[in-house]
Every structure is written in structure tokens, then in C-alpha cells.
Design a protein around this motif. Sequence first.
Motif, PDB file in Angstrom:
ATOM      1  N   ARG A  22      50.153  36.743  27.488  1.00 22.23           N
ATOM      2  CA  ARG A  22      50.207  35.352  27.941  1.00 22.23           C
ATOM      3  C   ARG A  22      48.917  34.968  28.661  1.00 22.23           C
ATOM      4  O   ARG A  22      48.478  33.809  28.577  1.00 22.23           O
ATOM      5  CB  ARG A  22      51.411  35.141  28.866  1.00 22.23           C
ATOM      6  N   MET A  23      48.312  35.918  29.367  1.00 22.70           N
ATOM      7  CA  MET A  23      47.029  35.648  30.016  1.00 22.70           C
ATOM      8  C   MET A  23      45.946  35.343  28.980  1.00 22.70           C
ATOM      9  O   MET A  23      45.072  34.509  29.198  1.00 22.70           O
ATOM     10  CB  MET A  23      46.617  36.848  30.871  1.00 22.70           C
ATOM     11  N   LEU A  38      57.265  44.210  29.385  1.00 23.14           N
ATOM     12  CA  LEU A  38      57.038  43.030  30.207  1.00 23.14           C
ATOM     13  C   LEU A  38      55.573  42.923  30.619  1.00 23.14           C
ATOM     14  O   LEU A  38      54.982  41.840  30.589  1.00 23.14           O
ATOM     15  CB  LEU A  38      57.943  43.082  31.436  1.00 23.14           C
ATOM     16  N   ALA A  39      54.969  44.056  30.989  1.00 19.90           N
ATOM     17  CA  ALA A  39      53.554  44.047  31.372  1.00 19.90           C
ATOM     18  C   ALA A  39      52.675  43.598  30.211  1.00 19.90           C
ATOM     19  O   ALA A  39      51.760  42.776  30.385  1.00 19.90           O
ATOM     20  CB  ALA A  39      53.134  45.437  31.844  1.00 19.90           C
ATOM     21  N   TYR A  40      52.956  44.127  29.020  1.00 20.30           N
ATOM     22  CA  TYR A  40      52.200  43.694  27.843  1.00 20.30           C
ATOM     23  C   TYR A  40      52.392  42.206  27.584  1.00 20.30           C
ATOM     24  O   TYR A  40      51.464  41.500  27.175  1.00 20.30           O
ATOM     25  CB  TYR A  40      52.615  44.495  26.614  1.00 20.30           C
ATOM     26  N   VAL A  77      48.939  41.754  37.194  1.00 25.14           N
ATOM     27  CA  VAL A  77      49.185  41.239  35.851  1.00 25.14           C
ATOM     28  C   VAL A  77      50.336  40.245  35.868  1.00 25.14           C
ATOM     29  O   VAL A  77      50.268  39.165  35.285  1.00 25.14           O
ATOM     30  CB  VAL A  77      49.483  42.394  34.870  1.00 25.14           C
ATOM     31  N   GLY A  78      51.410  40.594  36.533  1.00 26.96           N
ATOM     32  CA  GLY A  78      52.568  39.718  36.615  1.00 26.96           C
ATOM     33  C   GLY A  78      53.601  40.309  37.543  1.00 26.96           C
ATOM     34  O   GLY A  78      53.533  41.494  37.886  1.00 26.96           O
ATOM     35  N   ALA A 120      53.496  33.642  40.658  1.00 24.70           N
ATOM     36  CA  ALA A 120      52.808  32.661  41.501  1.00 24.70           C
ATOM     37  C   ALA A 120      53.025  32.924  42.987  1.00 24.70           C
ATOM     38  O   ALA A 120      52.275  32.411  43.825  1.00 24.70           O
ATOM     39  CB  ALA A 120      53.273  31.253  41.143  1.00 24.70           C
ATOM     40  N   SER A 121      54.045  33.715  43.323  1.00 21.41           N
ATOM     41  CA  SER A 121      54.342  34.013  44.727  1.00 21.41           C
ATOM     42  C   SER A 121      53.639  35.273  45.226  1.00 21.41           C
ATOM     43  O   SER A 121      53.769  35.633  46.396  1.00 21.41           O
ATOM     44  CB  SER A 121      55.859  34.179  44.914  1.00 21.41           C
TER      45      SER A 121
END
Length: 203
Positions: free
Chosen positions: A48-49, A41-43, A140-141, A117-118
Motif C-alpha cells: 500500500r505504501m 499484513l506487513a507485506y 511499516v504499519g 496514524a496513531s
Amino acid sequence: MTLRIGAGAGFAGDRIDPARDLAERGELDFLAFECLAERTLAYGHLHRMQDPAKGYHHLIERRLGAVLKACVAQGVTIITNMGVANPRAAGEVVVELARREGLKIRVAVVEGDDVTASIDNGTLLPEIGKTIGEAGLRLVGANAYLGAEAILPALDEEPHIVITGRVADPSLFLAPLAHRYGWALDDWALLGAGTAVGHLLEC
């Protein structure tokens, strides 16, 4: 009424040939691909960034391409968390894959797990008693685990494929059980049994 669910993958780099065999000869109702760990998920967020059109599992075309024709022909519904950090883009990739294969399919995308976003540098990390900024960490997310209840509305649309981001791993298997048998979402005994089944299949 018997329900047959196949485990097409248990981790990001799992073998593909067994999934193809299940799709072609397993006489399945559902084929689930569990390919998402926290590292994956981190990757996905990092990818996506770098490119807003990316962030899904890099093997999605190869993995689903191996089973798609057989699943469509035999009425097998695919459920997967290979959407990783960008389920919508993953859905578009699968639609294009199907088009190249001459297949018309319905793809359902489950979103709502991405809560990046939160979160900001002022967000407290209870585990260490500091904010993200105070800890000197790079954001990162951030994702929240969704459950089977998030997948059920997608199954109501009778799709060929359901693509999610971060859901609890057993939910990929619990959702089709609850959907097919009409289990109530507060029937803890049935949900517990279905979760145990999901854990055994995804692990």
C-alpha cells in the motif's frame, strides 16, 4: 436451526479447489476465508505504501472468483480478511470482479483496525523498553485486532461478501454464529464455545 459454515482457506497460500467444492456442494450458509497472518499484513502495508490502491491479498480475485457465482446462486455469504491493509480497495476489486461475472452483489467492508496514524517514532514499545525511533526500527504499519462485534453490523446489511482487515481469526466464524442465533456480546459461555469452533475451523 442448523448453521453451516465452511472454511475456504486457513492461510494465505491455501488450496482453492476445496473452497470451490464447498461453495458448490457444501449446502453452506457462510464460507469464510482466513488468509491473514502478521507477515501477510506487513507485506500488505508495504504494497500500500508503494501503491495506495493496493495492500489487499494478491489472490483475492482468483480465490473469490472460484466461488463467487456458486455462493451468490446458493445464498452463501462470504466472510474474509483478505482486505489485509486496504479492505476498501479489496471491496472495489470484488465489485469489479462481480461486474465482469454479470453479478450484482452487496459488499460490506469492515475498517477500523488500521491504527498506523496513531503511531510514530516516539511510540514506546513496552516489550523492549524503547521507542520505535530509539530501537532504530522502520514503521511499516500498525493494526489493532477487531473482534466479532465489528463484523456484526456488516452482517446486518445482508451482504454477499464481508471483507475485513485484521480481525481475530475465530471472529470470521464467531460473527455469523452470534448473528444467526442472536447471541449477546456478554454471554461468555456461548462466545467461548463459538470461539472454539472458530479456532478449529480456521486452523
